[in-house]
Design a protein around this motif. Structure first.
Motif, PDB file in Angstrom:
ATOM      1  N   ASP A 232      21.361 -18.790  32.217  1.00  0.00           N
ATOM      2  CA  ASP A 232      21.459 -20.218  31.903  1.00  0.00           C
ATOM      3  C   ASP A 232      21.250 -21.098  33.129  1.00  0.00           C
ATOM      4  OD1 ASP A 232      21.921 -19.816  29.191  1.00  0.00           O
ATOM      5  OD2 ASP A 232      24.072 -19.555  29.484  1.00  0.00           O
TER       6      ASP A 232
ATOM      7  N   GLN B  88      32.418 -12.079  24.506  1.00  0.00           N
ATOM      8  CA  GLN B  88      31.547 -13.036  23.838  1.00  0.00           C
ATOM      9  C   GLN B  88      31.952 -14.454  24.186  1.00  0.00           C
ATOM     10  OE1 GLN B  88      31.557 -11.873  19.586  1.00  0.00           O
ATOM     11  NE2 GLN B  88      29.425 -11.244  19.922  1.00  0.00           N
TER      12      GLN B  88
ATOM     13  N   ASP C 158      26.530 -16.624  31.364  1.00  0.00           N
ATOM     14  CA  ASP C 158      25.255 -15.911  31.401  1.00  0.00           C
ATOM     15  C   ASP C 158      24.425 -16.480  32.541  1.00  0.00           C
ATOM     16  OD1 ASP C 158      22.829 -14.694  31.028  1.00  0.00           O
ATOM     17  OD2 ASP C 158      22.712 -15.102  28.880  1.00  0.00           O
TER      18      ASP C 158
ATOM     19  N   GLY D 188      23.848 -16.556  16.203  1.00  0.00           N
ATOM     20  CA  GLY D 188      23.236 -17.001  17.450  1.00  0.00           C
ATOM     21  C   GLY D 188      24.086 -17.940  18.271  1.00  0.00           C
ATOM     22  N   ASN D 189      25.216 -18.411  17.714  1.00  0.00           N
ATOM     23  CA  ASN D 189      26.051 -19.341  18.477  1.00  0.00           C
ATOM     24  C   ASN D 189      26.889 -18.645  19.545  1.00  0.00           C
ATOM     25  OD1 ASN D 189      25.172 -21.695  17.376  1.00  0.00           O
ATOM     26  ND2 ASN D 189      27.086 -22.241  16.363  1.00  0.00           N
ATOM     27  N   LEU D 190      27.090 -17.349  19.401  1.00  0.00           N
ATOM     28  CA  LEU D 190      27.814 -16.590  20.408  1.00  0.00           C
ATOM     29  C   LEU D 190      26.876 -15.558  21.024  1.00  0.00           C
ATOM     30  CD1 LEU D 190      31.305 -15.898  18.778  1.00  0.00           C
ATOM     31  CD2 LEU D 190      30.703 -17.639  20.465  1.00  0.00           C
ATOM     32  N   GLU D 191      27.093 -15.280  22.284  1.00  0.00           N
ATOM     33  CA  GLU D 191      26.315 -14.259  22.971  1.00  0.00           C
ATOM     34  C   GLU D 191      27.259 -13.320  23.711  1.00  0.00           C
ATOM     35  OE1 GLU D 191      23.885 -15.706  26.184  1.00  0.00           O
ATOM     36  OE2 GLU D 191      25.242 -17.392  26.567  1.00  0.00           O
TER      37      GLU D 191
ATOM     38  N   CYS E 164      30.334 -18.927  24.048  1.00  0.00           N
ATOM     39  CA  CYS E 164      29.380 -19.873  23.482  1.00  0.00           C
ATOM     40  C   CYS E 164      28.002 -19.677  24.101  1.00  0.00           C
ATOM     41  CB  CYS E 164      29.841 -21.305  23.729  1.00  0.00           C
ATOM     42  SG  CYS E 164      31.213 -21.827  22.693  1.00  0.00           S
ATOM     43  N   ASN E 165      26.995 -19.692  23.289  1.00  0.00           N
ATOM     44  CA  ASN E 165      25.610 -19.583  23.737  1.00  0.00           C
ATOM     45  C   ASN E 165      25.093 -20.981  24.050  1.00  0.00           C
ATOM     46  OD1 ASN E 165      23.001 -18.881  24.251  1.00  0.00           O
ATOM     47  ND2 ASN E 165      22.512 -18.210  22.178  1.00  0.00           N
TER      48      ASN E 165
ATOM     49  N   ASN F 248      27.092 -21.070  34.075  1.00  0.00           N
ATOM     50  CA  ASN F 248      27.614 -20.559  32.815  1.00  0.00           C
ATOM     51  C   ASN F 248      27.859 -19.058  32.942  1.00  0.00           C
ATOM     52  OD1 ASN F 248      28.460 -20.788  30.130  1.00  0.00           O
ATOM     53  ND2 ASN F 248      26.427 -20.319  29.327  1.00  0.00           N
TER      54      ASN F 248
ATOM     55  N   CYS G  30      29.781 -25.067  18.730  1.00  0.00           N
ATOM     56  CA  CYS G  30      29.508 -23.649  18.975  1.00  0.00           C
ATOM     57  C   CYS G  30      30.393 -22.868  18.017  1.00  0.00           C
ATOM     58  CB  CYS G  30      29.803 -23.288  20.426  1.00  0.00           C
ATOM     59  SG  CYS G  30      29.583 -21.537  20.786  1.00  0.00           S
TER      60      CYS G  30
END
Length: 737
Positions: free
Chosen positions: A667, A596, A664, A615-618, A598-599, A662, A609
């Motif tokens: 992003d 996990q 993900d 929702g702040n972590l993904e 930061c989103n 990032n 974050c």
């Protein structure tokens, strides 16, 4: 393509009044020789005979048609190495070696730096290249792979610069360079030798308005080396460096939307808070080398220095006043550092088998006084917040702590020729790294909130073995293989804050890697040298960002990552003054377990974050790319030198694939690009005088591209744009007394 002598003379005559050329020498091929290197074994050896990936860029290459300010100008020639020009002198260069160092937001992480055998990397693994002096460099060596581990903490790779010796006869030389964006640089060098007393000293000054808004910069440096023979068996070398870099403006990164609208702009926050960096650095080191016997040498190195850094950030006022944990928007560091290295080298034979053996002890320390201040004060003037505050100035104290570190290492390294065709090399290093923080700024009141005591200490230890072998398949082809273990502790910045409560992040562990490499080195006739390497690296506990709350960035360990790839280099000089060079890298760097992080928001950025907020972590899935790494990099160069006229020219090509910004991949990414550069110049000799002139054009076809990325920036300011077509013009002169 060849210039007639009369035409070349006419062109050169615009620079020098006297022009008389010798006949063009025979069109014979140039011999290509593998460089002699030091970093791999700590003693001079031909790189062709070593079971490692190591390349050296000569001082001539570093300086030919270059500004001579940043290592990024020439490092692109080394496969597996990425040193992007951030076009932001306020921030030190970031260096990647096989993907190590890609996470760095500023300076160098995961890669060790040395200058003439003196560490430029601190005990916690952070380093800067700003003090590398390219005017006087003999060479810069880039060691990749398992044998880097013999240099200790954060040794995903090793980069070392060596200062050249003074010439036999005294030479005074100087140069001036001018370029786009009001760039100008001047340098002066004096070197010589007097009965065993060798010296070289250089001073340089650099100024630029910068391509981007709010990117004016200044850098002044002094560098010198003295070598003295204290007897037939003893020598002393002293190296000193000083850097002054005041008020370098920081335009910061741009969001993808800002980049598309105007890549030249600075971020609005950079203008509001006048973001900038001032730094100074002074250090001196001495190496005493004594030959005990014909087979034994003792070497003692000691160094000390001081570094000061003041950085104005763009931390929002609300973030500072709304949370007592915030360390403010102005960061200052006063650092004292130093260390010693004691080494014994022995060469001999066992049963008629030649061998070499090195044993050493190493101690380094760093003491930081860190403070943070608000980046605003109350009063009239430029309004940047409520109540008519003035931003971009040092305000109230928000952080006050001392950070003390030391490492104590022991290392052994050896090689033995088991057979005329076989050499086995190996080594082992044991490292102890101690962190200690003393927090002098704590508060616990209803009005101020809570700022607990972040004091604490932690010690990491690690043993890193490595082994390799080279097989001389033929007189012109060497095959090699090696394997080893390396490790990387968190830096003090990464260790400073715990995810819950106060104190250091004791749950953060060092990253440990297992590295494997096989390769081939071949000399094709006498004109072409080819190096090929295949590697695989498995890392446990990779260090990445976890959360950002109240101005505090908390780091975490990712269970596992993997890097694998290929590196190819070709250097060919077929004759007639022609030269061809190619460096290609393939790197597949990915997370091999979920975690996990930061989103990063899709719209306007934020400075928080908090994992407690939904929702702040993904979750980042296994198989995702390590951000900031490039799958493909390619550098090609075709050059020509007309010796009779002193004319030389080259066309350069640099091609990079896209890189994700990032964890993900959704992003976004910085697009891949292909850039062409051209350089050309003349050189002349007139009795004791030497002259040279050059013209360089970067980005010939005005490609729009992102020169560097800021990985996992929570405000989405990922992109640091590169300039369009730009130019440099330089004049140099020297006199031999």
């Amino acid at each position: 393509m060849f210039l007639p002598n009369s035409l070349a003379c006419a062109v050169a005559g615009t620079f020098v009044a006297t022009c008389g050329w010798a006949e063009e020498p025979p069109k014979t091929p140039d011999t290509v020789v593998a460089p002699v290197v030091v970093t791999a074994t700590r003693s001079e050896q031909n790189s062709f005979d070593l079971p490692v990936s190591i390349d050296a860029i000569s001082g001539e290459t570093l300086r030919e048609g270059q500004l001579q300010v940043n290592l990024s100008e020439s490092a692109v020639r080394v496969p597996g190495v990425v040193v992007n020009n951030r076009n932001n002198p306020a921030q030190d260069l970031a260096i990647q070696v096989r993907g190590f160092g890609a996470r760095s937001a500023f300076g160098v992480r995961g890669v060790r730096l040395y200058a003439d055998g003196i560490p430029m990397t601190m005990p916690d693994g952070q380093g800067q290249t700003g003090t590398f002096n390219l005017d006087t460099a003999k060479s810069v060596e880039f060691l990749r792979g398992p044998f880097s581990a013999l240099y200790g903490n954060s040794s995903g790779g090793v980069v070392q610069i060596f200062t050249q010796d003074g010439t036999d006869e005294p030479v005074l030389s100087g140069g001036a360079t001018f370029g786009s964006y009001n760039t100008r640089r001047g340098s002066l060098t004096l070197g010589g030798d007097n009965d065993g007393f060798n010296y070289i000293v250089n001073g340089s000054t650099f100024r630029t308005d910068g391509y981007r808004d709010h990117s004016e910069a200044r850098r002044d440096t002094v560098h010198g080396k003295i070598k003295a023979n204290l007897g037939k068996s003893t020598s002393l070398t002293i190296v000193a460096t000083a850097l002054d870099q005041p008020d370098n403006n920081d335009p910061q990164g741009l969001t993808p939307e800002e980049y598309r609208a105007n890549p030249k702009q600075a971020s609005q926050a950079a203008l509001t808070f006048d973001t900038r960096v001032s730094r100074s650095h002074e250090q001196v080191g001495a190496t005493l080398e004594h030959r005990l016997t014909a087979a034994d040498t003792l070497r003692v190195m000691g160094y000390f220095g001081r570094r000061q850094n003041e950085q104005f950030l763009s931390t929002a006022i609300g973030a500072q006043t709304g949370n007592d944990l915030n360390g403010g928007g102005v960061s200052t560091i006063d650092r004292d550092f130093g260390g010693v290295d004691l080494r014994w080298e022995h060469a001999g034979k066992i049963a008629e088998l030649p061998y070499t053996f090195t044993a050493g002890l190493n101690y380094d320390q760093m003491n930081d006084a860190r403070k943070g201040y608000e980046n605003f004060v109350g009063g009239s003037g430029t309004v940047c917040g409520a109540s008519g505050r003035i931003c971009g100035v040092k305000g109230a104290l928000r952080r006050d702590e001392d950070n003390d570190l030391f490492n104590f290492d022991e290392y052994l390294q050896a090689s033995v020729d088991l057979h005329p065709r076989w050499t086995v090399s190996g080594g082992i290093r044991h490292s102890k790294v101690n962190f200690k923080a003393r927090d002098r700024f704590t508060r616990d009141t209803a009005a101020a909130g809570i700022n607990g005591d972040d004091s604490g200490s932690v010690t990491y230890t690690e043993t890193t073995p490595v082994i390799g072998a080279v097989f001389r398949f033929t007189d012109s082809i060497n095959l090699y293989a090696n394997a080893g273990k390396s490790f990387e502790t968190p830096t003090f910045v990464e260790l400073s804050y715990s995810p819950t409560g106060s104190g250091l992040n004791f749950g953060l562990k060092p990253a440990t890697s297992r590295q494997y490499e096989v390769g081939a080195k071949a000399v094709l006739s006498t004109t072409t040298l080819v190096n090929l390497a295949l590697f695989k690296i498995k890392t446990d506990d990779e260090i990445v960002v976890f959360q950002q709350v109240g101005g505090r960035t908390v780091y975490q360990n990712v269970p596992s990552t993997e890097r694998k790839g290929l590196e190819l280099a070709l250097d060919s000089r077929p004759g007639h003054g022609l030269g061809f060079y190619l460096a290609y890298s393939l790197l597949d760097a990915e997370f091999t377990s979920p975690f996990q992080a930061c989103n990063i928001p899709g719209g306007a950025g934020t400075t928080t974050c908090n994992p407690a907020t939904p929702g702040n972590l993904e979750t980042i899935r296994s198989g995702g790319n390590i951000p900031g790494t490039y799958r493909h990099t390619l550098y090609g160069e075709a050059s020509w030198k007309h010796r009779a006229s002193g004319f030389s020219t080259a066309i350069e090509m640099r091609k990079f694939s896209k890189t994700y910004v990032n964890f993900d991949s959704q992003d976004g990414a910085a697009d891949g690009y292909t850039v062409f550069n051209w350089r050309g110049g003349f050189s002349q000799q007139l009795k004791g005088w030497s002259f040279s002139e050059f013209l360089r054009i970067e980005n010939l076809f005005a490609q729009k591209y992102v020169g560097s990325v800021r990985v996992a920036d929570l405000q989405r300011k990922f992109f640091e744009p590169a300039p369009p077509r730009n130019w440099l013009f330089g004049l140099n002169a020297g006199y031999q007394f």
